[in-house]
Design a protein around this motif. Structure first.
Motif, short mmCIF file in Angstrom:
data_model
loop_
_atom_site.label_atom_id
_atom_site.label_comp_id
_atom_site.label_asym_id
_atom_site.label_seq_id
_atom_site.Cartn_x
_atom_site.Cartn_y
_atom_site.Cartn_z
N ALA A 103 5.52 4.00 40.47
CA ALA A 103 4.10 3.67 40.34
C ALA A 103 3.50 4.18 39.04
O ALA A 103 2.50 3.64 38.56
CB ALA A 103 3.32 4.24 41.53
N ARG A 149 2.63 2.47 47.21
CA ARG A 149 2.10 2.14 45.90
C ARG A 149 3.10 1.23 45.20
O ARG A 149 4.27 1.58 45.04
CB ARG A 149 1.85 3.39 45.05
N ARG A 150 2.63 0.06 44.80
CA ARG A 150 3.51 -0.90 44.14
C ARG A 150 3.84 -0.41 42.73
O ARG A 150 2.99 0.08 42.01
CB ARG A 150 2.83 -2.27 44.07
N GLN A 192 -2.35 0.82 50.61
CA GLN A 192 -1.59 2.04 50.46
C GLN A 192 -1.27 2.70 51.80
O GLN A 192 -0.19 3.26 51.99
CB GLN A 192 -2.34 3.03 49.56
N ASP A 250 4.60 -0.42 38.81
CA ASP A 250 3.98 -1.12 37.70
C ASP A 250 5.08 -1.71 36.81
O ASP A 250 5.76 -0.99 36.10
CB ASP A 250 3.09 -0.16 36.90
#
Length: 280
Positions: free
Chosen positions: A29, A4-5, A125, A7
């Motif tokens: 994330a 998960r990148r 993901q 934010d």
């Protein structure tokens, strides 16, 4: 585990959900992930490493390659993962969704087409999971005319219009025959019997198939038609046997023999497997 990148977007330009640990900034994330990281940063830094190859979302131009160069032959690997090998053939086919270049991803040197934004996010993901997806041995053929007509040039043509251009004539013939025959298979509902009948008729009258294939499905259609008439034949034989009136013992025995034979045909029709009826 999932990728998960973090934010990084915030109105003031700062790092959102970020933490500094031993001179390195880590972007999480979300808020829950940030709280977990702050509670035990050593555990996450030491035990979590990124895979050697990461997936990358592609633009439409980057994904504009021939279907033969696309993973899973252009079908969506996320949707195909739902087609568990333990499911029957029809259920697996329902999970075969064609992907789109607008939702493409590159992973391990391979281009993958996903069917939507949600599917692309799932692939990003867990790419290792979905890249291992497989398709059924036999896939449904691509949309193509069965009566020699030219396929419409525009993909926006309504489904009804496309059907009229391609399979309209042979489908009308199939519907007319179903309306006349009114099939009811002993093991199926009226609706399911009619649908099976139409499918077999279309396969038996598809001019794009070889004569051998047409003859094979014509034989299956004849067998299916015979099974559908088994109930009527049984009722007729039973009525004849109950009514009696045969002048001789031999004729009465013949009546009961016809009843037993009709009952056997009906029982066989009920227990005959139908899963492979439309398969090659």
């Amino acid at each position: 585990q999932r990728l998960r990148r973090g934010d990084a977007g915030r109105d003031d330009g700062g790092l959102r959900f970020a933490a500094a640990f031993r001179g390195t900034h880590y972007i999480c994330a979300g808020e829950a992930e940030l709280v977990a990281f702050l509670a035990g940063p050593v555990k996450y830094v030491r035990t979590h490493r990124l895979p050697g190859q990461l997936p990358r979302a592609l633009s439409t131009e980057e994904a504009d390659v021939g279907r033969e160069w696309v993973g899973l032959r252009g079908f969506c690997p996320v949707a195909a993962t739902l087609g568990d090998p333990s499911l029957d053939y029809e259920q697996r086919l329902q999970s075969c969704t064609v992907g789109s270049k607008a939702h493409a991803v590159e992973y391990q040197g391979q281009t993958w087409w996903l069917s939507g934004r949600a599917e692309r996010e799932l692939f990003l993901q867990e790419p290792w999971r979905y890249a291992a997806a497989s398709l059924p041995t036999k896939l449904p053929p691509p949309l193509a005319p069965v009566d020699g007509a030219v396929a419409p040039p525009t993909p926006e043509l309504p489904v009804v219009g496309y059907m009229e251009v391609t399979v309209g004539r042979v489908l009308m013939e199939a519907l007319a025959e179903v309306g006349e025959a009114r099939p009811k298979h002993p093991a199926l509902s009226v609706r399911a019997s009619s649908l099976k009948y139409i499918a077999l008729y279309l396969k038996a009258h598809n001019p794009r198939c070889s004569a051998h294939v047409q003859a094979k499905y014509a034989q299956r259609l004849a067998e299916f038609r015979a099974d559908c008439s088994a109930a009527e034949a049984l009722m007729g034989a039973r009525t004849e046997a109950v009514a009696g009136g045969a002048p001789t013992t031999a004729m009465r025995l013949a009546q009961h023999e016809r009843l037993a034979q009709a009952a056997k045909v009906y029982d066989d029709a009920q227990t005959r497997p139908l899963e492979a009826l439309l398969l090659p």
